[in-house]
Design a protein around this motif. Structure first.
Motif, short mmCIF file in Angstrom:
data_model
loop_
_atom_site.label_atom_id
_atom_site.label_comp_id
_atom_site.label_asym_id
_atom_site.label_seq_id
_atom_site.Cartn_x
_atom_site.Cartn_y
_atom_site.Cartn_z
N GLU A 82 -1.56 6.48 -1.95
CA GLU A 82 -2.20 6.87 -3.21
C GLU A 82 -3.16 8.04 -3.01
O GLU A 82 -3.80 8.17 -1.96
N CYS A 107 0.82 -1.22 0.00
CA CYS A 107 0.00 0.00 0.00
C CYS A 107 0.85 1.26 0.00
O CYS A 107 1.10 1.84 1.06
N GLU A 109 -6.80 8.01 -1.11
CA GLU A 109 -6.83 6.91 -0.15
C GLU A 109 -6.33 7.35 1.23
O GLU A 109 -5.48 8.24 1.34
N LYS A 155 -11.14 10.34 4.76
CA LYS A 155 -11.14 9.47 3.57
C LYS A 155 -11.87 10.12 2.41
O LYS A 155 -11.35 10.19 1.28
N SER A 164 -8.84 3.09 3.91
CA SER A 164 -8.44 2.22 2.80
C SER A 164 -7.58 1.07 3.29
O SER A 164 -7.69 -0.06 2.81
N THR A 165 -6.71 1.37 4.27
CA THR A 165 -5.75 0.39 4.78
C THR A 165 -5.55 0.62 6.28
O THR A 165 -5.50 1.76 6.72
N ASN A 200 -6.63 -4.23 4.03
CA ASN A 200 -6.16 -3.48 2.88
C ASN A 200 -7.10 -3.69 1.70
O ASN A 200 -7.19 -4.79 1.16
N ARG A 201 -7.79 -2.63 1.28
CA ARG A 201 -8.70 -2.77 0.15
C ARG A 201 -8.02 -2.49 -1.18
O ARG A 201 -8.62 -2.65 -2.24
N ASN A 202 -6.74 -2.04 -1.14
CA ASN A 202 -6.04 -1.68 -2.37
C ASN A 202 -4.92 -2.64 -2.74
O ASN A 202 -4.08 -2.33 -3.57
#
Length: 254
Positions: A34, A31, A37, A176, A210-211, A240-242
């Motif tokens: 980004e 991660c 995010e 977010k 996001s994380t 972690n969604r990314n």
């Protein structure tokens, strides 16, 4: 869809195609920071959250990434002392007392020049309202092209646990969706773990972020096995969604 795909392909050819790199290279496999995010770094009280974020702040300064450090804990004077100690290797106590050599003075002067030359802002407020966070970020986008925001740290001011639950959740949601998403910024925020190793508002913070990274001191046997160059702290990618996340039962860590 064609425009979106062209943007994806364009970023594939750039060195920072995946976002703003972390200081810790292994973390970038999971991660990087980004735009749009929010990464939350969680740890028990007084166990390294601010030091982790200071490391990331210094790294962004070294790479000229326009960065804002929004602090709820440390005055700008205290933060500057800590940053100077981090840059120079001279202890905070020694810098405070002024009992250092002429060589140390030169090193400190060089560090001060470094700090002043970078697109970096530190602002201290014990409590940040959502409108204050938004206004500061919007102004800094205009003034210095802000790209990276550190928020140290998520905490509630309410008296009851239910009120604090909603307050922390709302602040995470705001960072977010309004700051990271709305202003297209990369955001890193700290959060505190309780004695059961959970965040006070774990459900809502985990829902919006996001994380989630957990930071903990290593056990002595881990330090001995990994070697001194790998430090004395472990970083765990909990949610972690990314990208990938770690198997929490396998004792995997960075």
């Amino acid at each position: 869809i064609d425009d979106i795909w062209e943007d994806i392909k364009d970023k594939q050819t750039k060195e920072d195609n995946y976002g703003i790199p972390s200081k810790f290279e292994k973390l970038n496999e999971y991660c990087p920071f980004e735009e749009g995010e929010l990464i939350v770094v969680a740890a028990p009280r007084k166990t390294g959250k601010s030091m982790y974020m200071l490391n990331e702040a210094r790294h962004k300064m070294e790479h000229n990434v326009p960065t804002a450090y929004l602090d709820t804990e440390m005055s700008t004077k205290a933060f500057t002392l800590r940053l100077l100690a981090h840059l120079t290797g001279i202890s905070i106590a020694k810098i405070k007392r002024g009992n250092y050599s002429s060589t140390d003075q030169t090193i400190i002067d060089d560090a001060l020049k470094f700090i002043k030359s970078k697109p970096f802002v530190h602002i201290y407020k014990p409590t940040w309202s959502e409108s204050q966070i938004y206004t500061v970020c919007k102004i800094l986008q205009y003034k210095m092209g802000l790209k990276f925001v550190i928020y140290d740290y998520l905490k509630g001011s309410s008296n009851t646990s239910s009120e604090q639950y909603n307050e922390l959740g709302n602040k995470t949601n705001f960072l977010k969706n309004n700051i990271a998403g709305g202003l297209n910024l990369a955001v890193c925020a700290g959060a505190q773990l309780n004695r059961h190793n959970e965040m006070g508002d774990s459900y809502k913070i985990e829902q919006y972020a996001s994380t989630i990274l957990n930071l903990r001191p290593k056990k002595q046997e881990e330090i001995e096995t990994d070697g001194i160059d790998c430090g004395n702290y472990a970083l765990i990618v909990k949610l972690n969604r990314n990208g990938d996340q770690m198997d929490l039962d396998s004792n995997e860590y960075i």
